[in-house]
Design a protein around this motif. Structure first.
Motif, PDB file in Angstrom:
ATOM      1  N   ASP A 104      43.179  44.568  42.747  1.00 53.45           N
ATOM      2  CA  ASP A 104      44.382  45.366  43.000  1.00 53.45           C
ATOM      3  C   ASP A 104      44.434  46.568  42.060  1.00 53.45           C
ATOM      4  N   GLU A 105      43.884  46.379  40.873  1.00 48.98           N
ATOM      5  CA  GLU A 105      43.852  47.452  39.878  1.00 48.98           C
ATOM      6  C   GLU A 105      42.603  47.314  39.032  1.00 48.98           C
ATOM      7  N   ILE A 106      42.206  48.424  38.418  1.00 48.13           N
ATOM      8  CA  ILE A 106      41.161  48.404  37.403  1.00 48.13           C
ATOM      9  C   ILE A 106      41.817  48.867  36.109  1.00 48.13           C
ATOM     10  N   TRP A 107      41.740  48.034  35.080  1.00 44.21           N
ATOM     11  CA  TRP A 107      42.317  48.377  33.778  1.00 44.21           C
ATOM     12  C   TRP A 107      41.179  48.815  32.870  1.00 44.21           C
ATOM     13  N   ILE A 132      40.672  51.211  49.503  1.00 41.25           N
ATOM     14  CA  ILE A 132      41.641  50.137  49.273  1.00 41.25           C
ATOM     15  C   ILE A 132      42.594  50.618  48.192  1.00 41.25           C
ATOM     16  N   PRO A 133      43.784  50.053  48.137  1.00 43.81           N
ATOM     17  CA  PRO A 133      44.737  50.517  47.121  1.00 43.81           C
ATOM     18  C   PRO A 133      44.357  50.022  45.732  1.00 43.81           C
ATOM     19  N   VAL A 134      43.543  50.799  45.046  1.00 43.96           N
ATOM     20  CA  VAL A 134      43.124  50.477  43.685  1.00 43.96           C
ATOM     21  C   VAL A 134      43.782  51.473  42.756  1.00 43.96           C
ATOM     22  N   GLU A 135      44.416  50.979  41.709  1.00 52.27           N
ATOM     23  CA  GLU A 135      45.025  51.859  40.732  1.00 52.27           C
ATOM     24  C   GLU A 135      44.211  51.805  39.453  1.00 52.27           C
ATOM     25  N   VAL A 136      43.809  52.957  38.951  1.00 53.49           N
ATOM     26  CA  VAL A 136      43.092  53.022  37.692  1.00 53.49           C
ATOM     27  C   VAL A 136      44.126  53.184  36.591  1.00 53.49           C
ATOM     28  N   VAL A 137      44.153  52.237  35.657  1.00 54.79           N
ATOM     29  CA  VAL A 137      45.128  52.266  34.570  1.00 54.79           C
ATOM     30  C   VAL A 137      44.370  52.412  33.257  1.00 54.79           C
ATOM     31  N   TYR A 138      44.528  53.557  32.609  1.00 59.04           N
ATOM     32  CA  TYR A 138      43.881  53.791  31.329  1.00 59.04           C
ATOM     33  C   TYR A 138      44.729  53.200  30.215  1.00 59.04           C
ATOM     34  N   MET A 139      44.131  52.360  29.396  1.00 54.82           N
ATOM     35  CA  MET A 139      44.746  51.712  28.246  1.00 54.82           C
ATOM     36  C   MET A 139      46.125  51.150  28.584  1.00 54.82           C
ATOM     37  N   PRO A 140      46.170  50.125  29.437  1.00 54.11           N
ATOM     38  CA  PRO A 140      47.458  49.515  29.786  1.00 54.11           C
ATOM     39  C   PRO A 140      48.132  48.919  28.558  1.00 54.11           C
ATOM     40  N   PRO A 141      49.454  48.800  28.561  1.00 49.70           N
ATOM     41  CA  PRO A 141      50.168  48.271  27.404  1.00 49.70           C
ATOM     42  C   PRO A 141      49.629  46.921  26.915  1.00 49.70           C
ATOM     43  N   ALA A 142      49.190  46.062  27.822  1.00 43.68           N
ATOM     44  CA  ALA A 142      48.670  44.753  27.416  1.00 43.68           C
ATOM     45  C   ALA A 142      47.440  44.900  26.523  1.00 43.68           C
ATOM     46  N   PHE A 143      46.683  45.972  26.674  1.00 49.04           N
ATOM     47  CA  PHE A 143      45.475  46.166  25.880  1.00 49.04           C
ATOM     48  C   PHE A 143      45.781  46.718  24.493  1.00 49.04           C
ATOM     49  N   ALA A 144      46.957  47.291  24.285  1.00 50.21           N
ATOM     50  CA  ALA A 144      47.301  47.895  22.996  1.00 50.21           C
ATOM     51  C   ALA A 144      47.231  46.879  21.861  1.00 50.21           C
ATOM     52  N   VAL A 145      47.643  45.654  22.126  1.00 45.68           N
ATOM     53  CA  VAL A 145      47.610  44.597  21.116  1.00 45.68           C
ATOM     54  C   VAL A 145      46.170  44.341  20.678  1.00 45.68           C
ATOM     55  N   VAL A 146      45.244  44.300  21.637  1.00 48.93           N
ATOM     56  CA  VAL A 146      43.834  44.069  21.333  1.00 48.93           C
ATOM     57  C   VAL A 146      43.267  45.268  20.571  1.00 48.93           C
ATOM     58  N   ALA A 147      43.627  46.472  20.987  1.00 49.29           N
ATOM     59  CA  ALA A 147      43.136  47.675  20.309  1.00 49.29           C
ATOM     60  C   ALA A 147      43.571  47.677  18.851  1.00 49.29           C
ATOM     61  N   ALA A 148      44.813  47.322  18.587  1.00 49.37           N
ATOM     62  CA  ALA A 148      45.324  47.283  17.221  1.00 49.37           C
ATOM     63  C   ALA A 148      44.612  46.204  16.400  1.00 49.37           C
ATOM     64  N   ALA A 149      44.392  45.056  17.001  1.00 54.73           N
ATOM     65  CA  ALA A 149      43.761  43.943  16.300  1.00 54.73           C
ATOM     66  C   ALA A 149      42.287  44.198  16.007  1.00 54.73           C
ATOM     67  N   THR A 150      41.638  45.050  16.793  1.00 54.63           N
ATOM     68  CA  THR A 150      40.214  45.325  16.602  1.00 54.63           C
ATOM     69  C   THR A 150      39.994  46.664  15.907  1.00 54.63           C
ATOM     70  N   ASN A 151      41.065  47.287  15.444  1.00 53.88           N
ATOM     71  CA  ASN A 151      40.990  48.583  14.764  1.00 53.88           C
ATOM     72  C   ASN A 151      40.316  49.652  15.617  1.00 53.88           C
TER      73      ASN A 151
END
Length: 161
Positions: A104-107, A132-151
């Motif tokens: 449904d989406e690509i994150w 097909i209805p695919v939405e490209v989402v750059y750096m979704p909010p859910a990934f921000a936690v991982v980005a912060a934790a991995t510096n």
């Protein structure tokens, strides 16, 4: 729900759903299928193994955000495909794009298209070309936690499609 009792490898206690029952059930599930797009090969100071661990953490974050995530590069590496072998890489990309076709989406674990790896760009480009209805989402909010934790500090660059 329709069920058929079928013999499987000599066992009569296995119950298999018919195709029509699975289709009816699938129509009632409303969880988004998210294709997780992140780097595999070493880059930005991270090893291949660290990138696989990163992708696993992104999948957990996407799952906790209420989606059904899939990271092809984690799965195909786990079953033994070698991304450094051109034949394995090509076969893995074909298989990944087949899975992308039902997403449904690509994150994307990046802020812009320019900072993506070659493989990530191929996945994003394919998502944008699919009918097909695919939405490209750059750096979704859910990934921000991982980005912060991995510096990880995403580079801001121009040229996002």
């Amino acid at each position: 729900m329709e069920r058929k009792n079928m013999s499987w490898a000599g066992r009569k206690d296995v119950v298999v759903q018919s195709t029509s029952a699975r289709t009816k059930h699938a129509a009632t599930v409303s969880v988004k299928r998210v294709f997780v797009c992140s780097p595999l090969q070493p880059r930005d100071g991270r090893t291949r193994e660290q990138n696989i661990e990163l992708a696993k953490r992104l999948c957990v974050a996407a799952f906790r955000a209420g989606t059904a995530p899939f990271a092809a590069h984690v799965f195909y590496s786990a079953i033994g495909l070698d991304d450094n072998d051109p034949k394995d890489r090509a076969a893995g990309m074909v298989a990944a794009l087949r899975w992308l076709g039902v997403a449904d989406e690509i994150w994307v674990f990046a802020e812009t298209y320019d900072e993506c790896s070659t493989g990530m760009k191929a996945e994003i480009d394919a998502a944008m070309k699919m009918q097909i209805p695919v939405e490209v989402v750059y750096m979704p909010p859910a990934f921000a936690v991982v980005a912060a934790a991995t510096n990880v500090v995403p580079v801001v660059a121009a040229g996002q499609p």
